[in-house]
Scaffold this active site. Structure first.
Site, PDB file in Angstrom:
ATOM      1  N   SER A 322      -0.038 -22.818  -9.452  1.00 42.61           N
ATOM      2  CA  SER A 322       0.294 -21.959 -10.733  1.00 42.61           C
ATOM      3  C   SER A 322       1.985 -22.170 -10.900  1.00 42.61           C
ATOM      4  O   SER A 322       2.283 -23.432 -11.285  1.00 42.61           O
ATOM      5  CB  SER A 322       0.102 -20.644 -10.618  1.00 42.61           C
ATOM      6  OG  SER A 322       0.552 -19.820  -9.772  1.00 42.61           O
ATOM      7  N   ASP A 333       7.500 -35.042 -14.504  1.00 42.38           N
ATOM      8  CA  ASP A 333       7.567 -35.622 -15.925  1.00 42.38           C
ATOM      9  C   ASP A 333       8.564 -35.689 -16.363  1.00 42.38           C
ATOM     10  O   ASP A 333       8.925 -36.817 -17.197  1.00 42.38           O
ATOM     11  CB  ASP A 333       6.727 -34.610 -16.781  1.00 42.38           C
ATOM     12  CG  ASP A 333       4.964 -34.646 -16.491  1.00 42.38           C
ATOM     13  OD1 ASP A 333       4.833 -35.306 -15.538  1.00 42.38           O
ATOM     14  OD2 ASP A 333       4.540 -33.766 -17.240  1.00 42.38           O
ATOM     15  N   LYS A 347      -4.091 -24.947 -10.741  1.00 36.71           N
ATOM     16  CA  LYS A 347      -4.157 -23.774 -11.531  1.00 36.71           C
ATOM     17  C   LYS A 347      -3.474 -23.947 -12.854  1.00 36.71           C
ATOM     18  O   LYS A 347      -2.360 -24.014 -12.942  1.00 36.71           O
ATOM     19  CB  LYS A 347      -3.651 -22.659 -10.787  1.00 36.71           C
ATOM     20  CG  LYS A 347      -3.760 -21.340 -11.532  1.00 36.71           C
ATOM     21  CD  LYS A 347      -5.236 -20.822 -11.432  1.00 36.71           C
ATOM     22  CE  LYS A 347      -5.196 -19.407 -12.012  1.00 36.71           C
ATOM     23  NZ  LYS A 347      -4.584 -19.236 -13.245  1.00 36.71           N
TER      24      LYS A 347
END
Length: 440
Positions: A322, A333, A347
């Site tokens: 999470s 990214d 998650k």
């Protein structure tokens, strides 16, 4: 995870066992819902709790089909039943939520909800000691006395053995049992019998207090010519971001020239904490995107206030979930860090957390989230840039001896250091001046 301003949370399944997370006692406003059948509900009856829970799901649940259930009909069926007590109401709520097929949408009785509330606040009621069980002797040993806690002020030290708690012997007592006895109401006293070295066991009287639990541990590690700032982030609580800020600034002052951020085993927590921490490492770029059941998008972005530009590696594993995955995905990214370790948990759902009128509570999935590149990591996880899977013995070794994390006996950490060394990314000049980071 929870975004306090919007009652949002993203949870990992293990949080049920670890107490889970909640930003604070927030009372959800319940809106009247029109149905084809008006059923009178007494405000103080167990049936009212059932209806509160139904309304929250009706208003917020991410799947507008409710897993192909007729949700209006479900309400009518629930309110036609007679509940003799709250426990029967709780059973009905749990049974109904199970039909949604979503393990993250769940009901908590008052005790479970209070436990969640306590942990996510990053605070606990107790004396400020971290305990561990000696694997050989099974004795309960103080791993740490938290700074400025009743325990540290009374002179309790790491390595002390807890022989008895309020006169009750700890022989054959498990860790959970001991912790439950030590925690308690703020202001109430407790007596611990301590064994220390060759000294005879002695009593220390303590008064329980509200303790801020540290979720961030940091230190400088000299790895050859590389001076590494090692930070272990255990969870995302309401104090995690301020603790992280303090750790980064302290390591910057010590002139480290690279960072390793360790989020292995971190089950997640508050969305806002993950966003704030990401901003400490990123000058710009998207951190995470969320989408609700109506297609509403929300982007969380960096705000040009990174505390350091130094190279970094991030350690993750299958229990990084999470909020950990949001932070790892953002750093990956945006090409801010190399992700090292094993595939993360996967998650990618967001929950809102609500307290009900009787002190119980519930978490309801309200959105999906995506990494900055638009990747849905649900059931897949974040893929490391450098994959390092541990064998069974290596996993057991680190689990049994947490002190080995970030050491020469930690293969994933050693690979992270090698990544930083091989790229020769080390420049103390990249540290921002205090003036540039004073806006945090």
């Amino acid at each position: 995870m929870i975004q306090p301003s919007k009652l949002r949370s993203v949870w990992h399944h293990q949080l049920v066992l670890r107490g889970a997370m909640f930003a604070g006692a927030m009372l959800a406003t319940l809106l009247p819902v029109a149905t084809s059948s008006t059923l009178a509900v007494s405000k103080d009856s167990p049936k009212a709790i059932v209806d509160e829970a139904w309304q929250i799901v009706n208003r917020e649940y991410v799947d507008g089909t409710f897993n192909r259930l007729d949700w209006q009909k479900t309400r009518m069926e629930l309110l036609k039943r007679n509940y003799r007590n709250r426990q029967e109401a709780y059973v009905a709520i749990r049974s109904t939520l199970k039909k949604l097929g979503d393990p993250y949408t769940r009901f908590m009785d008052p005790q479970q909800f209070q436990s969640l509330n306590n942990q996510t606040s990053g605070e606990m009621s107790g004396v400020g000691i971290k305990l561990e069980a000696n694997p050989r002797t099974q004795q309960l040993v103080v791993a740490e006395a938290i700074d400025n806690s009743p325990a540290s002020k009374a002179g309790i030290k790491a390595g002390d053995i807890i022989v008895a708690i309020d006169g009750k012997s700890t022989k054959n007592m498990n860790l959970e049992g001991a912790i439950s006895l030590i925690r308690g109401e703020i202001g109430k006293s407790i007596t611990l019998k301590i064994s220390r070295g060759s000294k005879s066991p002695f009593d220390i009287a303590l008064t329980r207090a509200q303790i801020e639990v540290s979720s961030v541990f940091s230190e400088v590690k000299q790895e050859g010519k590389l001076k590494v700032g090692y930070i272990r982030l255990a969870e995302f609580s309401s104090h995690s971001s301020e603790q992280m800020q303090k750790a980064i600034k302290d390591l910057n002052r010590k002139q480290v020239n690279a960072y390793v951020l360790d989020m292995r085993g971190n089950p997640g927590g508050l969305l806002q904490a993950s966003v704030e921490i990401a901003r400490m490492w990123l000058d710009n770029g998207t951190i995470v995107k969320t989408v609700d059941r109506k297609g509403g998008n929300e982007d969380f972005r960096a705000v040009q206030g990174a505390l350091t530009q130094l190279p970094m590696a991030v350690l993750v594993d299958g229990n990084s979930a999470s909020a950990s995955e949001i932070l790892a995905g953002a750093l990956k990214d945006n090409r801010r860090a190399q992700i090292v370790g094993a595939q993360t948990f996967g998650k990618a759902l967001v929950q809102s957390v609500h307290s009900l009128s009787d002190g119980s509570g519930m978490a309801v999935t309200v959105a999906h989230y995506y990494t900055p590149n638009g990747t849905d990591i649900g059931h897949k996880g974040v893929t490391p840039d450098v994959k390092v899977d541990l064998n069974f013995n290596e996993q057991k070794n680190l689990a049994d001896s947490p002190a080995l994390l970030g050491s020469p006996q930690d293969p994933q950490y050693q690979r992270a250091v090698a990544v930083l060394q091989n790229k020769n990314m080390a420049s103390p000049a990249s540290v921002k001046s205090p003036a540039m980071s004073s806006n945090r």
